[in-house]
Motif scaffolding. Structure first.
Motif, mmCIF file in Angstrom:
data_model
loop_
_atom_site.group_PDB
_atom_site.id
_atom_site.type_symbol
_atom_site.label_atom_id
_atom_site.label_comp_id
_atom_site.label_asym_id
_atom_site.label_seq_id
_atom_site.Cartn_x
_atom_site.Cartn_y
_atom_site.Cartn_z
ATOM 1 N N THR A 43 -17.599 -0.586 -2.300
ATOM 2 C CA THR A 43 -18.058 0.682 -2.172
ATOM 3 C C THR A 43 -18.243 1.310 -3.442
ATOM 4 O O THR A 43 -18.964 2.091 -3.818
ATOM 5 N N TYR A 49 -23.303 5.080 -2.104
ATOM 6 C CA TYR A 49 -22.035 5.270 -1.322
ATOM 7 C C TYR A 49 -21.354 6.349 -1.832
ATOM 8 O O TYR A 49 -20.744 7.312 -1.199
ATOM 9 N N ARG A 50 -21.264 6.299 -3.094
ATOM 10 C CA ARG A 50 -20.347 7.455 -3.769
ATOM 11 C C ARG A 50 -21.161 8.966 -3.584
ATOM 12 O O ARG A 50 -20.475 9.721 -3.303
ATOM 13 N N VAL A 52 -23.148 9.685 -0.863
ATOM 14 C CA VAL A 52 -23.050 10.002 0.269
ATOM 15 C C VAL A 52 -21.602 10.662 0.627
ATOM 16 O O VAL A 52 -21.471 11.794 1.458
ATOM 17 N N MET A 53 -20.632 9.996 -0.097
ATOM 18 C CA MET A 53 -19.176 10.694 0.193
ATOM 19 C C MET A 53 -19.055 12.181 -0.312
ATOM 20 O O MET A 53 -18.640 12.750 0.494
ATOM 21 N N LEU A 55 -21.675 14.292 -0.582
ATOM 22 C CA LEU A 55 -22.618 15.045 0.099
ATOM 23 C C LEU A 55 -21.903 15.145 1.558
ATOM 24 O O LEU A 55 -22.557 16.010 2.336
ATOM 25 N N HIS A 56 -20.971 14.489 2.062
ATOM 26 C CA HIS A 56 -20.345 14.676 3.353
ATOM 27 C C HIS A 56 -20.161 15.910 3.515
ATOM 28 O O HIS A 56 -18.978 16.681 2.702
ATOM 29 N N PRO A 57 -20.412 16.788 4.465
ATOM 30 C CA PRO A 57 -20.116 18.264 4.644
ATOM 31 C C PRO A 57 -18.660 18.485 4.669
ATOM 32 O O PRO A 57 -18.097 19.407 4.264
ATOM 33 N N ARG A 58 -17.577 17.548 5.357
ATOM 34 C CA ARG A 58 -16.356 17.820 5.383
ATOM 35 C C ARG A 58 -15.625 17.374 4.207
ATOM 36 O O ARG A 58 -14.569 18.073 3.906
ATOM 37 N N HIS A 59 -16.108 16.376 3.543
ATOM 38 C CA HIS A 59 -15.215 15.920 2.364
ATOM 39 C C HIS A 59 -15.543 16.631 0.985
ATOM 40 O O HIS A 59 -14.515 17.025 0.487
ATOM 41 N N LYS A 60 -16.887 16.277 0.715
ATOM 42 C CA LYS A 60 -16.988 16.735 -0.686
ATOM 43 C C LYS A 60 -16.247 16.155 -1.814
ATOM 44 O O LYS A 60 -15.771 14.801 -1.336
ATOM 45 N N TYR A 63 -12.050 15.532 -0.868
ATOM 46 C CA TYR A 63 -11.158 14.344 -0.294
ATOM 47 C C TYR A 63 -10.719 13.608 -1.213
ATOM 48 O O TYR A 63 -9.490 12.917 -1.441
#
Length: 89
Positions: A43, A49-50, A52-53, A55-60, A63
């Protein structure tokens, strides 16, 4: 990545508690852990992949901060997202 972190933590806990599992199960867990680590390391080779992580609404980026990833890596991935956004929009 969060799911991989959780699974990795469970495998490590299971492998460390050698009294609860048969040796053949422990060996299987060890093989699963190696396979998981192989794909986990891949990854890091994918910019997508980076992005997407992040841009993930929960993580940004939070995480990665909570997981205590290196500050330089977090800064680099934030800049990667910004560069890609600026070049595309």
């Amino acid at each position: 990545v969060p799911a991989m972190d959780y699974i990795d933590e469970i495998f490590m806990t299971t492998m460390l508690d050698d009294t609860c599992l048969d040796p053949s199960i422990q060996a299987a867990v060890g093989l699963m852990k190696r396979t998981l680590n192989k794909y986990y390391s891949l990854t890091d080779m994918s910019d997508l992949y980076r992005i997407v992580m992040v841009l993930h609404p929960r993580h940004k980026l939070e995480y990665f901060r909570q997981a205590k990833w290196e500050a330089d890596w977090i800064k680099m991935v934030g800049e990667l997202v910004r560069r890609n956004y600026d070049s595309s929009y």
